[in-house]
Design a protein around this motif. Sequence first.
Motif, PDB file in Angstrom:
ATOM      1  N   MET A  35      19.511  -2.057 -20.567  1.00 37.16           N
ATOM      2  CA  MET A  35      19.303  -2.649 -21.864  1.00 37.16           C
ATOM      3  C   MET A  35      20.560  -3.380 -22.325  1.00 37.16           C
ATOM      4  SD  MET A  35      16.159  -2.107 -22.432  1.00 37.16           S
ATOM      5  CE  MET A  35      16.155  -2.994 -23.962  1.00 37.16           C
ATOM      6  N   ASN A  36      21.719  -2.784 -22.049  1.00 37.15           N
ATOM      7  CA  ASN A  36      22.957  -3.454 -22.441  1.00 37.15           C
ATOM      8  C   ASN A  36      23.067  -4.818 -21.773  1.00 37.15           C
ATOM      9  OD1 ASN A  36      23.817  -1.449 -24.155  1.00 37.15           O
ATOM     10  ND2 ASN A  36      25.056  -0.422 -22.616  1.00 37.15           N
ATOM     11  N   LYS A  37      22.741  -4.864 -20.495  1.00 39.07           N
ATOM     12  CA  LYS A  37      22.837  -6.126 -19.759  1.00 39.07           C
ATOM     13  C   LYS A  37      21.873  -7.160 -20.344  1.00 39.07           C
ATOM     14  CE  LYS A  37      22.941  -7.816 -15.004  1.00 39.07           C
ATOM     15  NZ  LYS A  37      22.773  -7.448 -13.607  1.00 39.07           N
ATOM     16  N   LEU A  38      20.651  -6.741 -20.655  1.00 34.49           N
ATOM     17  CA  LEU A  38      19.675  -7.658 -21.234  1.00 34.49           C
ATOM     18  C   LEU A  38      20.130  -8.186 -22.595  1.00 34.49           C
ATOM     19  CD1 LEU A  38      16.316  -5.842 -20.400  1.00 34.49           C
ATOM     20  CD2 LEU A  38      17.156  -7.986 -19.430  1.00 34.49           C
ATOM     21  N   ASP A  39      20.812  -7.326 -23.372  1.00 38.40           N
ATOM     22  CA  ASP A  39      21.287  -7.719 -24.701  1.00 38.40           C
ATOM     23  C   ASP A  39      22.654  -8.380 -24.674  1.00 38.40           C
ATOM     24  OD1 ASP A  39      18.988  -6.803 -25.899  1.00 38.40           O
ATOM     25  OD2 ASP A  39      19.842  -4.900 -26.547  1.00 38.40           O
ATOM     26  N   GLY A  40      23.297  -8.424 -23.507  1.00 43.73           N
ATOM     27  CA  GLY A  40      24.598  -9.058 -23.389  1.00 43.73           C
ATOM     28  C   GLY A  40      25.736  -8.250 -24.002  1.00 43.73           C
ATOM     29  N   VAL A  41      25.600  -6.932 -24.019  1.00 43.82           N
ATOM     30  CA  VAL A  41      26.673  -6.067 -24.512  1.00 43.82           C
ATOM     31  C   VAL A  41      27.049  -5.080 -23.416  1.00 43.82           C
ATOM     32  CG1 VAL A  41      26.025  -6.259 -26.942  1.00 43.82           C
ATOM     33  CG2 VAL A  41      25.055  -4.433 -25.563  1.00 43.82           C
ATOM     34  N   SER A  42      28.262  -4.533 -23.504  1.00 48.98           N
ATOM     35  CA  SER A  42      28.696  -3.642 -22.431  1.00 48.98           C
ATOM     36  C   SER A  42      29.092  -2.252 -22.910  1.00 48.98           C
ATOM     37  CB  SER A  42      29.880  -4.265 -21.694  1.00 48.98           C
ATOM     38  OG  SER A  42      30.959  -4.455 -22.592  1.00 48.98           O
ATOM     39  N   ASP A  43      29.286  -2.063 -24.198  1.00 51.21           N
ATOM     40  CA  ASP A  43      29.836  -0.781 -24.659  1.00 51.21           C
ATOM     41  C   ASP A  43      28.866   0.057 -25.482  1.00 51.21           C
ATOM     42  OD1 ASP A  43      29.824  -2.536 -26.761  1.00 51.21           O
ATOM     43  OD2 ASP A  43      31.819  -2.004 -27.495  1.00 51.21           O
ATOM     44  N   ARG A  44      27.631  -0.358 -25.615  1.00 52.77           N
ATOM     45  CA  ARG A  44      26.664   0.412 -26.398  1.00 52.77           C
ATOM     46  C   ARG A  44      26.108   1.553 -25.552  1.00 52.77           C
ATOM     47  NH1 ARG A  44      21.709  -2.901 -28.043  1.00 52.77           N
ATOM     48  NH2 ARG A  44      21.381  -2.671 -25.815  1.00 52.77           N
TER      49      ARG A  44
END
Length: 84
Positions: free
Chosen positions: A1-10
């Motif tokens: 999900m992080n990759k799909l949303d473009g975030v790495s620390d959630r």
Amino acid sequence: MNKLDGVSDRKVWFNFRDTKLTIQHSYLARLNYVHQNAVKHKLVAVANQYPWCSAAWFERVASLAQVKAIYGFKIDRVKVEDDF
């Protein structure tokens, strides 16, 4: 999900507990426990103030008698692993 949303620390939650509840009283007490959990952890003073809880929705759609009945179930004996 992080990759799909473009975030790495959630942190994405993946743990859950699947329990078959066969006694109505246990189900209703746990429903109250879920609603009161944010209050227990001192995130809010009243359950319906926590935006990620179903308490506000429940209070809007259920009858006053239903709300009072559910909120009347004691949660001090509900045993749920909760180390947060």
